[in-house]
Design a protein around this motif. Structure first.
Motif, PDB file in Angstrom:
ATOM      1  N   ALA A   1      17.159  -9.683  -1.127  1.00  0.00           N
ATOM      2  CA  ALA A   1      15.974 -10.544  -1.126  1.00  0.00           C
ATOM      3  C   ALA A   1      16.032 -11.529  -2.288  1.00  0.00           C
ATOM      4  N   GLN A   2      16.463 -11.022  -3.456  1.00  0.00           N
ATOM      5  CA  GLN A   2      16.525 -11.901  -4.639  1.00  0.00           C
ATOM      6  C   GLN A   2      17.631 -12.954  -4.487  1.00  0.00           C
ATOM      7  N   ALA A   3      18.767 -12.527  -3.941  1.00  0.00           N
ATOM      8  CA  ALA A   3      19.878 -13.469  -3.740  1.00  0.00           C
ATOM      9  C   ALA A   3      19.449 -14.584  -2.785  1.00  0.00           C
ATOM     10  N   PHE A   4      18.710 -14.202  -1.763  1.00  0.00           N
ATOM     11  CA  PHE A   4      18.205 -15.186  -0.802  1.00  0.00           C
ATOM     12  C   PHE A   4      17.275 -16.185  -1.489  1.00  0.00           C
ATOM     13  N   MET A   5      16.339 -15.668  -2.284  1.00  0.00           N
ATOM     14  CA  MET A   5      15.396 -16.559  -2.972  1.00  0.00           C
ATOM     15  C   MET A   5      16.129 -17.551  -3.876  1.00  0.00           C
ATOM     16  N   ASN A   6      17.181 -17.050  -4.541  1.00  0.00           N
ATOM     17  CA  ASN A   6      17.915 -17.904  -5.471  1.00  0.00           C
ATOM     18  C   ASN A   6      18.700 -19.019  -4.779  1.00  0.00           C
ATOM     19  N   GLN A   7      18.924 -18.871  -3.480  1.00  0.00           N
ATOM     20  CA  GLN A   7      19.646 -19.907  -2.734  1.00  0.00           C
ATOM     21  C   GLN A   7      18.734 -21.029  -2.248  1.00  0.00           C
ATOM     22  N   LEU A   8      17.423 -20.804  -2.300  1.00  0.00           N
ATOM     23  CA  LEU A   8      16.483 -21.808  -1.772  1.00  0.00           C
ATOM     24  C   LEU A   8      16.475 -23.047  -2.662  1.00  0.00           C
ATOM     25  N   LYS A   9      16.381 -24.213  -2.047  1.00  0.00           N
ATOM     26  CA  LYS A   9      16.416 -25.444  -2.831  1.00  0.00           C
ATOM     27  C   LYS A   9      15.084 -26.173  -2.801  1.00  0.00           C
ATOM     28  N   LEU A  10      14.527 -26.348  -1.603  1.00  0.00           N
ATOM     29  CA  LEU A  10      13.238 -27.042  -1.470  1.00  0.00           C
ATOM     30  C   LEU A  10      12.086 -26.075  -1.786  1.00  0.00           C
TER      31      LEU A  10
ATOM     32  N   LEU B   1      10.489  -6.808   0.984  1.00  0.00           N
ATOM     33  CA  LEU B   1       9.475  -7.724   1.537  1.00  0.00           C
ATOM     34  C   LEU B   1       9.360  -9.033   0.732  1.00  0.00           C
ATOM     35  N   LEU B   2       9.298 -10.143   1.454  1.00  0.00           N
ATOM     36  CA  LEU B   2       9.086 -11.453   0.831  1.00  0.00           C
ATOM     37  C   LEU B   2       7.840 -12.091   1.423  1.00  0.00           C
ATOM     38  N   ARG B   3       7.108 -12.848   0.602  1.00  0.00           N
ATOM     39  CA  ARG B   3       5.930 -13.552   1.128  1.00  0.00           C
ATOM     40  C   ARG B   3       6.115 -15.054   0.983  1.00  0.00           C
ATOM     41  N   LEU B   4       5.959 -15.738   2.102  1.00  0.00           N
ATOM     42  CA  LEU B   4       6.144 -17.182   2.143  1.00  0.00           C
ATOM     43  C   LEU B   4       4.789 -17.853   2.343  1.00  0.00           C
ATOM     44  N   SER B   5       4.438 -18.738   1.413  1.00  0.00           N
ATOM     45  CA  SER B   5       3.236 -19.547   1.598  1.00  0.00           C
ATOM     46  C   SER B   5       3.721 -20.909   2.099  1.00  0.00           C
ATOM     47  N   VAL B   6       3.523 -21.133   3.375  1.00  0.00           N
ATOM     48  CA  VAL B   6       4.060 -22.333   4.014  1.00  0.00           C
ATOM     49  C   VAL B   6       3.261 -23.561   3.564  1.00  0.00           C
ATOM     50  N   GLY B   7       3.970 -24.550   3.085  1.00  0.00           N
ATOM     51  CA  GLY B   7       3.329 -25.752   2.546  1.00  0.00           C
ATOM     52  C   GLY B   7       3.104 -26.829   3.593  1.00  0.00           C
ATOM     53  N   LEU B   8       2.904 -28.037   3.098  1.00  0.00           N
ATOM     54  CA  LEU B   8       2.552 -29.156   3.974  1.00  0.00           C
ATOM     55  C   LEU B   8       3.740 -30.078   4.254  1.00  0.00           C
ATOM     56  N   GLU B   9       4.926 -29.675   3.796  1.00  0.00           N
ATOM     57  CA  GLU B   9       6.106 -30.514   4.028  1.00  0.00           C
ATOM     58  C   GLU B   9       6.426 -30.545   5.531  1.00  0.00           C
ATOM     59  N   ALA B  10       7.376 -31.373   5.935  1.00  0.00           N
ATOM     60  CA  ALA B  10       7.840 -31.377   7.331  1.00  0.00           C
ATOM     61  C   ALA B  10       8.442 -30.005   7.620  1.00  0.00           C
ATOM     62  N   TRP B  11       8.041 -29.386   8.715  1.00  0.00           N
ATOM     63  CA  TRP B  11       8.521 -28.016   8.989  1.00  0.00           C
ATOM     64  C   TRP B  11      10.025 -27.968   9.152  1.00  0.00           C
ATOM     65  N   GLU B  12      10.609 -29.078   9.636  1.00  0.00           N
ATOM     66  CA  GLU B  12      12.064 -29.112   9.829  1.00  0.00           C
ATOM     67  C   GLU B  12      12.787 -28.936   8.481  1.00  0.00           C
ATOM     68  N   ASP B  13      12.221 -29.542   7.435  1.00  0.00           N
ATOM     69  CA  ASP B  13      12.857 -29.434   6.117  1.00  0.00           C
ATOM     70  C   ASP B  13      12.725 -28.027   5.551  1.00  0.00           C
TER      71      ASP B  13
ATOM     72  N   ALA C   1       3.469 -22.911   9.880  1.00  0.00           N
ATOM     73  CA  ALA C   1       3.753 -21.464   9.807  1.00  0.00           C
ATOM     74  C   ALA C   1       4.133 -20.922  11.176  1.00  0.00           C
ATOM     75  N   LYS C   2       3.474 -21.409  12.200  1.00  0.00           N
ATOM     76  CA  LYS C   2       3.754 -20.926  13.552  1.00  0.00           C
ATOM     77  C   LYS C   2       5.217 -21.187  13.921  1.00  0.00           C
ATOM     78  N   LYS C   3       5.689 -22.388  13.609  1.00  0.00           N
ATOM     79  CA  LYS C   3       7.082 -22.732  13.931  1.00  0.00           C
ATOM     80  C   LYS C   3       8.055 -21.903  13.101  1.00  0.00           C
ATOM     81  N   LEU C   4       7.722 -21.727  11.812  1.00  0.00           N
ATOM     82  CA  LEU C   4       8.647 -21.011  10.928  1.00  0.00           C
ATOM     83  C   LEU C   4       8.662 -19.513  11.221  1.00  0.00           C
ATOM     84  N   ALA C   5       7.522 -18.961  11.618  1.00  0.00           N
ATOM     85  CA  ALA C   5       7.472 -17.528  11.965  1.00  0.00           C
ATOM     86  C   ALA C   5       8.391 -17.278  13.156  1.00  0.00           C
ATOM     87  N   LYS C   6       8.370 -18.195  14.100  1.00  0.00           N
ATOM     88  CA  LYS C   6       9.203 -18.063  15.288  1.00  0.00           C
ATOM     89  C   LYS C   6      10.695 -18.143  14.907  1.00  0.00           C
ATOM     90  N   PHE C   7      10.991 -19.093  14.028  1.00  0.00           N
ATOM     91  CA  PHE C   7      12.378 -19.237  13.562  1.00  0.00           C
ATOM     92  C   PHE C   7      12.857 -17.957  12.870  1.00  0.00           C
TER      93      PHE C   7
END
Ligand SMILES: *Cc1c(COP(=O)(O)O)cnc(C)c1O
Length: 397
Positions: A323-332, A371-383, A271-277
């Motif tokens: 926000a919805q268009a963005f969510m619909n583009q997510l793949k992983l 507003l969007l809420r992201l629950s950051v998982g355990l995958e590689a942060w780069e992915d 989460a720390k890395k992704l918040a910065k991104f």
């Protein structure tokens, strides 16, 4: 179980409240998948019901697998006793109904879980148990909303989904002086990141569905507090309303708990890395994250949380449709409510978890349409980052 040495948190999640020698040497706590328990004779049944003899009666009243989970959670939250429920809302409702009666008042943090909001409304409409919200940003702001009828202060921190923090020590001190118990929904932190009872709060509730389970396969709740109060809940709003956990779900939670510290570390690091991104991305308007050193709440985070946790909220430049268009583009990243799972999840609070909250009340809580809420998982942060990046790339300026 006899007295034994207290170990560090990482050890207690694996060992607390269980002695394999008492269970035929079984390394893991056995699953007692049974509804009822037989009595050797009628007199034993009589004695168990009279409370004159220890022993199990019926799984709604107690079960050995559930017992290990409860004792372990009490230990991890630094409390005297715990109860497990069929859902987080089962725990929240049993606690709030045990604390209140008609005419009473509950003071809540500025923002609560959507269904907790729904429950407060139900209690107000049906039982005339009133409630208010307070930012609780200062002692004065908190005192201002306390009434003679206030019997409970109910706090979420970080607040869902705005990620604002409440200073638990300050709230506990004010409440102690006023003689009012403080209930904390500790779902977003888990006891690894924050232990409200150690800061003087009275009761902790959890949606164990989230980080405690950690694997997205159980709905469950936990409440922890003083033994006298927990026993009271056990014999009233749990036993008679009946929201008890199933033994299998308790067994799965015990399994999930063993890796809680490892998972929380990884969730937090990612989460720390992704918040910065996100904060550095031109299409992102604002980021709400307890690890943000610029945030007013950063001091509170340092004081009461071990790490900032795995949740990030953010807004995109644009409307709900953006926000919805963005969510619909997510793949992983998966579009789903819930949090604390191995999989990274994203949701849109205004139309999902907080859709039940009327728009004006939502906006007072800071839940805007973008507003969007992201629950950051355990995958590689780069992915995870690459997925966010490609979806952000797709949305129009
Ligand atoms: C999910 C959640 C709840 C409700 O828990 P359930 O297990 O879904 O009943 C309560 N509080 C918070 C903060 C939650 O995230």
């Amino acid at each position: 179980m006899g007295e034994r040495k207290t170990f560090q948190f990482e050890t207690e999640v694996i060992h607390a409240a269980y002695e394999s020698s008492e269970y035929e040497g079984s390394l893991t706590p056995p699953l007692y998948q049974t509804s009822t328990f037989t009595f050797k004779d009628a007199q034993i049944g009589e004695k168990r019901f009279a409370g004159e003899e220890q022993g199990y009666i019926y799984t709604r009243l107690g079960n050995p697998t559930v017992h290990v989970l409860q004792e372990r959670m009490a230990k991890l939250e630094n409390g005297e006793a715990a109860l497990a429920f069929s859902s987080g809302m089962g725990a929240v409702s049993a606690i709030l109904l045990a604390l209140t009666k008609t005419g009473d008042h509950i003071l809540c943090s500025q923002g609560v879980y959507g269904c907790t909001f729904g429950l407060l409304q139900l209690m107000k409409d049906k039982y005339k148990i009133d409630h208010d919200f307070s930012s609780m940003a200062t002692k004065e702001q908190l005192l201002e909303k306390i009434r003679p009828e206030t019997v409970c202060i109910y706090v979420e921190t970080p607040i869902n989904p705005t990620m604002k923090l409440v200073d638990l020590q300050m709230v506990a001190n004010v409440a102690k002086e006023a003689g009012i118990p403080v209930v904390v929904d500790n779902t977003f932190c888990s006891p690894y990141l924050q232990t409200p009872l150690s800061l003087g709060c009275d009761i902790v509730v959890h949606s164990a569905t989230k980080y405690i389970c950690g694997h997205g396969d159980v709905i469950a709740g936990i409440a922890v507090g003083k033994k006298k109060f927990i026993d009271h809940v056990s014999m009233t709003t749990q036993k008679d309303i009946g929201g008890v956990i199933s033994p299998f779900d308790a067994w799965l939670l015990l399994r999930g708990l063993k890796t809680l510290p490892i998972r929380m570390d990884r969730h937090s690091d990612n989460a720390k890395k992704l918040a910065k991104f996100l904060a550095g991305h031109p299409k992102v308007e604002s980021v709400y994250y307890p690890g943000d050193e610029q945030s007013d709440d950063y001091d509170i985070m340092k004081r009461q949380m071990k790490k900032p946790g795995g949740l990030i909220s953010f807004t995109l430049k644009g409307t709900k449709e953006t926000a919805q268009a963005f969510m619909n583009q997510l793949k992983l990243i998966k579009i789903a409510v819930s949090l604390g799972d191995a999989e990274t999840l994203i949701q849109h609070p205004a139309t999902m978890t907080h859709a039940v909250v009327p728009k004006h009340a939502r906006e007072e809580m800071g839940i805007l349409d973008g507003l969007l809420r992201l629950s950051v998982g355990l995958e590689a942060w780069e992915d995870i980052q690459a997925d966010l990046a490609q979806a952000l790339e797709q949305i129009k300026k």
